[in-house]
Design an enzyme around this catalytic site. Structure first.
Site, PDB file in Angstrom:
ATOM      1  CG  ASP A 126      -1.828   1.139   1.372  1.00 55.32           C
ATOM      2  OD1 ASP A 126      -1.767   2.046   0.525  1.00 55.32           O
ATOM      3  OD2 ASP A 126      -2.627   1.150   2.324  1.00 55.32           O
ATOM      4  CG  ASP A 149     -10.410   2.496  -9.112  1.00 53.98           C
ATOM      5  OD1 ASP A 149     -11.372   3.143  -9.577  1.00 53.98           O
ATOM      6  OD2 ASP A 149     -10.489   1.292  -8.801  1.00 53.98           O
ATOM      7  CE  LYS A 153     -21.708   1.983  -9.529  1.00 52.69           C
ATOM      8  NZ  LYS A 153     -22.254   0.717  -8.975  1.00 52.69           N
ATOM      9  CG  ASP A 185      -8.903   7.587 -18.410  1.00 52.23           C
ATOM     10  OD1 ASP A 185      -9.115   7.604 -17.182  1.00 52.23           O
ATOM     11  OD2 ASP A 185      -8.894   6.534 -19.082  1.00 52.23           O
ATOM     12  CE  LYS A 223      -0.930  -2.285 -27.384  1.00 53.53           C
ATOM     13  NZ  LYS A 223      -0.826  -3.768 -27.476  1.00 53.53           N
ATOM     14  CD  GLU A 225      -2.382   8.963 -22.457  1.00 52.06           C
ATOM     15  OE1 GLU A 225      -2.324  10.204 -22.456  1.00 52.06           O
ATOM     16  OE2 GLU A 225      -1.501   8.238 -21.953  1.00 52.06           O
TER      17      GLU A 225
END
Length: 244
Positions: A126, A149, A153, A185, A223, A225
């Protein structure tokens, strides 16, 4: 409150009073996929020279790399292809990569060995704990956080790794003038990153327009992206330097 919950609450409260940081929500879910034979062999054969363990404690980079070169830390390197590419392209820098998923660690080590990269160390742990326990303050030239990540939501936004507390931790670890470089992104996450960074003390935005920067040549175009850009998807890079 049940007896068990009451004990847990008291334990956390006591730790916080003692000045210890208790992580309540993780920014990742550990999905432990199976290692390929190549990944397992890479870890077994090269961990001694390439691997870092949380239990090893504070990292002394000049001793670890046997030189005084600047240190770049990447958080969440995935399968490690871009990290290996960056390390190979910049032998004058030292790289440390942190990733929680073991197959990615194995793939990264395998690629580094194949490319004869010697300025890279990796850690399967971590990142929050590595930053707290292993990285000395004022030692990093660059911290890279590429495509974390997004937890898209709204109810999961609390799991996003970028927060006011996190960016302050990064600032402490950077040298004066050191750069925190993020890329995502997911537009909403980019906006939240920008808001957190602009609110944080001790940083200068390197963007001429005071928001985002063009992708620097030092960050390889993946690739995934490239495919996204061909479909009209955006990517946002942010670079902030630590003030004196």
């Amino acid at each position: 409150m049940t007896e068990k919950n009451e004990k847990t609450h008291k334990t956390i409260e006591q730790a916080e009073q003692e000045g210890k940081y208790i992580r309540k929500v993780r920014s990742f879910v550990k999905r432990e996929g199976r290692l390929t034979n190549n990944q397992e062999r890479a870890i077994n054969d090269h961990w001694q020279t390439m691997g870092l363990n949380h239990s090893d404690g504070v990292i002394d980079a000049p001793t670890l790399f046997a030189n005084e070169n600047p240190v770049v830390l990447e958080i969440g390197f995935g399968m490690g292809k871009s990290l290996v590419e960056m390390a190979k392209a910049a032998p004058e820098l030292n790289f440390i990569g942190i990733e929680v998923h073991k197959p990615g660690v194995g793939a990264c080590i395998s690629s580094a060995v194949e490319e004869s990269v010697s300025n890279l160390k990796v850690c399967e742990h971590d990142a929050i704990e590595i930053l707290a326990d292993c990285i000395p303050d004022d030692t990093l030239t660059t911290v890279q956080l590429f495509f974390p990540d997004p937890w898209h939501k709204k109810k999961h936004h609390k799991r996003r790794i970028v927060s006011a507390e996190f960016v302050e931790t990064i600032r402490q670890k950077l040298k004066v003038g050191g750069v925190f470089h993020m890329a995502t992104d997911w537009e909403n996450y980019a906006e939240c990153m920008l808001e957190d960074m602009q609110s944080a003390p001790g940083y200068n935005n390197l963007s001429e327009s005071n928001d985002y920067v063009p992708r620097p040549d030092s960050r390889p175009l993946t690739k995934f992206e490239n495919r996204g850009q061909n479909l009209g998807h955006g990517v946002w890079d942010l670079q902030f330097a630590k003030k004196a």
